[in-house]
Motif scaffolding. Sequence first.
Motif, mmCIF file in Angstrom:
data_model
loop_
_atom_site.group_PDB
_atom_site.id
_atom_site.type_symbol
_atom_site.label_atom_id
_atom_site.label_comp_id
_atom_site.label_asym_id
_atom_site.label_seq_id
_atom_site.Cartn_x
_atom_site.Cartn_y
_atom_site.Cartn_z
ATOM 1 N N ASN A 170 -10.665 -2.440 -6.950
ATOM 2 C CA ASN A 170 -9.246 -2.424 -7.295
ATOM 3 C C ASN A 170 -8.632 -1.049 -7.045
ATOM 4 N N MET A 171 -9.323 -0.001 -7.472
ATOM 5 C CA MET A 171 -8.802 1.362 -7.285
ATOM 6 C C MET A 171 -8.840 1.783 -5.819
ATOM 7 N N ALA A 172 -9.864 1.314 -5.084
ATOM 8 C CA ALA A 172 -9.969 1.642 -3.656
ATOM 9 C C ALA A 172 -8.835 1.015 -2.858
ATOM 10 N N VAL A 173 -8.421 -0.200 -3.261
ATOM 11 C CA VAL A 173 -7.294 -0.863 -2.588
ATOM 12 C C VAL A 173 -6.012 -0.060 -2.802
ATOM 13 N N ALA A 174 -5.819 0.451 -4.005
ATOM 14 C CA ALA A 174 -4.593 1.192 -4.338
ATOM 15 C C ALA A 174 -4.448 2.466 -3.511
ATOM 16 N N VAL A 175 -5.578 3.052 -3.105
ATOM 17 C CA VAL A 175 -5.521 4.294 -2.307
ATOM 18 C C VAL A 175 -5.834 4.025 -0.833
ATOM 19 N N GLU A 176 -5.819 2.742 -0.430
ATOM 20 C CA GLU A 176 -5.984 2.294 0.955
ATOM 21 C C GLU A 176 -7.371 2.598 1.532
ATOM 22 N N LEU A 177 -8.382 2.605 0.693
ATOM 23 C CA LEU A 177 -9.750 2.686 1.201
ATOM 24 C C LEU A 177 -10.261 1.316 1.620
ATOM 25 N N ILE A 227 -18.605 -5.831 -12.996
ATOM 26 C CA ILE A 227 -17.398 -5.350 -13.670
ATOM 27 C C ILE A 227 -17.009 -3.982 -13.116
ATOM 28 N N ILE A 228 -17.997 -3.101 -12.992
ATOM 29 C CA ILE A 228 -17.744 -1.760 -12.475
ATOM 30 C C ILE A 228 -17.360 -1.817 -10.998
ATOM 31 N N PHE A 229 -18.054 -2.651 -10.239
ATOM 32 C CA PHE A 229 -17.778 -2.781 -8.801
ATOM 33 C C PHE A 229 -16.366 -3.306 -8.577
ATOM 34 N N GLN A 230 -15.952 -4.287 -9.375
ATOM 35 C CA GLN A 230 -14.601 -4.833 -9.255
ATOM 36 C C GLN A 230 -13.554 -3.768 -9.567
ATOM 37 N N ALA A 231 -13.822 -2.948 -10.575
ATOM 38 C CA ALA A 231 -12.891 -1.860 -10.906
ATOM 39 C C ALA A 231 -12.771 -0.870 -9.744
ATOM 40 N N MET A 232 -13.905 -0.536 -9.123
ATOM 41 C CA MET A 232 -13.885 0.386 -7.991
ATOM 42 C C MET A 232 -13.132 -0.211 -6.799
ATOM 43 N N PHE A 244 -3.322 0.136 -11.237
ATOM 44 C CA PHE A 244 -3.889 1.487 -11.196
ATOM 45 C C PHE A 244 -2.879 2.482 -10.628
ATOM 46 N N ALA A 245 -2.107 2.043 -9.629
ATOM 47 C CA ALA A 245 -1.081 2.921 -9.045
ATOM 48 C C ALA A 245 -0.017 3.267 -10.079
ATOM 49 N N ILE A 246 0.360 2.304 -10.911
ATOM 50 C CA ILE A 246 1.351 2.552 -11.964
ATOM 51 C C ILE A 246 0.789 3.509 -13.010
ATOM 52 N N ILE A 247 -0.479 3.362 -13.351
ATOM 53 C CA ILE A 247 -1.123 4.264 -14.317
ATOM 54 C C ILE A 247 -1.103 5.698 -13.799
ATOM 55 N N VAL A 248 -1.422 5.878 -12.506
ATOM 56 C CA VAL A 248 -1.440 7.226 -11.937
ATOM 57 C C VAL A 248 -0.032 7.805 -11.882
ATOM 58 N N GLU A 249 0.958 6.957 -11.551
ATOM 59 C CA GLU A 249 2.335 7.449 -11.481
ATOM 60 C C GLU A 249 2.827 7.918 -12.855
ATOM 61 N N GLU A 250 2.468 7.186 -13.900
ATOM 62 C CA GLU A 250 2.971 7.514 -15.233
ATOM 63 C C GLU A 250 2.103 8.524 -15.978
ATOM 64 N N TYR A 251 0.803 8.556 -15.671
ATOM 65 C CA TYR A 251 -0.101 9.435 -16.429
ATOM 66 C C TYR A 251 -0.823 10.453 -15.541
ATOM 67 N N GLY A 252 -0.525 10.446 -14.246
ATOM 68 C CA GLY A 252 -1.038 11.451 -13.352
ATOM 69 C C GLY A 252 -2.525 11.352 -13.047
ATOM 70 N N ILE A 253 -3.022 12.400 -12.392
ATOM 71 C CA ILE A 253 -4.445 12.459 -12.043
ATOM 72 C C ILE A 253 -5.305 12.474 -13.302
ATOM 73 N N ILE A 254 -4.785 13.071 -14.368
ATOM 74 C CA ILE A 254 -5.532 13.096 -15.633
ATOM 75 C C ILE A 254 -5.770 11.672 -16.128
ATOM 76 N N GLY A 255 -4.730 10.838 -16.085
ATOM 77 C CA GLY A 255 -4.875 9.440 -16.493
ATOM 78 C C GLY A 255 -5.835 8.683 -15.591
ATOM 79 N N ALA A 256 -5.768 8.965 -14.267
ATOM 80 C CA ALA A 256 -6.658 8.288 -13.317
ATOM 81 C C ALA A 256 -8.111 8.628 -13.596
ATOM 82 N N PHE A 257 -8.391 9.939 -13.779
ATOM 83 C CA PHE A 257 -9.768 10.342 -14.061
ATOM 84 C C PHE A 257 -10.240 9.846 -15.430
ATOM 85 N N ILE A 310 0.828 -1.202 0.000
ATOM 86 C CA ILE A 310 0.000 0.000 0.000
ATOM 87 C C ILE A 310 0.866 1.258 0.000
ATOM 88 N N GLU A 311 1.944 1.245 0.816
ATOM 89 C CA GLU A 311 2.822 2.411 0.880
ATOM 90 C C GLU A 311 3.474 2.685 -0.471
#
Length: 432
Positions: A335-342, A328-333, A279-292, A244-245
């Motif tokens: 996955n992303m929630a785990v990456a931000v420690e929710l 499918i949508i719930f699983q995506a959410m 998802f964490a790698i996507i945000v690191e390489e493409y930023g908040i714009i890529g995440a959104f 997570i860190e």
Amino acid sequence: MNRLVASLRGDKVIWAIVFLLALISFLPVYSASTNLVYVIGKGSTLGYLVKHLGHLFIGFIIIYWTHKIPYHYFRAISLIGIPFVIILLIYTLFQGTTIGGANASRWIRIPFVGIGFQTSTLAFTVLMVYVARYLAKVSDKTYSFKESLVELWMPIFGVLIFILPTNFSTTALIFSMVCMLLYIGQYPFKYLLIVLGAGIAALLLFLLLAKAFPENKMFSRVKTWESRIERFVDDKPNEDNYQIEKAKIAIASGKIYGLGPGKSVQKNFLPQSSSDFIFAIIVEEYGIIGAFGIIFLYMLLFVRFIINAHKAPTFFGKLLIIGLGFPIIFQAMVNMAVAVELLPVTGQTLPMISSGGTSIWMTCVSIGLILSVTRKEEEVSLDEEEKRKREEALQRIIDREVSLDSALEEDKEKEEVQHDEKNPLEPILNQQ
């Protein structure tokens, strides 16, 4: 190419979003695979990219052929499929493989081809279709809880009980999605509360048995669940905290625009960087714009599922889109929630983006079934449009024939008038 595009039926927006998600996945998977190559020392980055491309290629073949099958055929398929997947889950539980030294009793190795297959994902899809079939069958009938207990809940718990010992997160996901579908499908709420209570009691019994027989293989994963929950609420350094860190460092490093394609630093330290934490790698390489951008695509897909469920020609079709699309949508959410420690680490992949064969293929089966429903709706619309065009064409022919007859009558009258004007004495001569 035009012929191929023309042969793709169903909701074109869903086709486009799924294709775009698959296209987006190439660079993150290629970049993140360096963790497996240089840190673990296995394979090559190009090899992992080609493997991912192969998984997606097979996935789109699955979508294409599945969407060609009339969706109502899957009623019977789910009825046959339930006992098949239960047998497969039992086999997996006792004969599952060990991958990389880890307990992987949720996987089996497909003979001759040597590909690993996670049977719980197949069971999930079959079960959701089966529940949709049952709800459509009893939608206009009155039934008791006892009747639904035998026909509905026995298959559901028959599937869940053999997934729970090795994969609690998937069991929880399946059960929550089944309850969601039942609630939307107008299953009596009081019956649902009874089952929820029984489910909680069954889980507590399972945990008590795990405490009583900790050495039994059936309960080998319980300690892992407990430790993950404890680590999630505890501040002490541990393996999950490490993941997570590293994920949070990757996300923080990305800022608004990201470091750029392939420039992730944390991919070299973050385990499962190409699957669970992509998802964490996507945000690191493409930023908040890529995440959104990724979130926007999943939300757009969610909206299309809602629209098509509303427009579906049958109740079974509506439930099929909801039961297969929403997870499918719930699983995506998740996955992303785990990456931000929710949420604590669950092992859920990012649909159509994370690497992995089984997860991609079963997502493609669900997408294919949804497109089959929208294809039927499109065919109905096309039939109505064709009928309207035939009626308009027939009306034009009738109008032309009527106009032609009118013109002939007018010409005949004109000829008679002209004839009378040329021979004004002809009537008198005829009388003589």
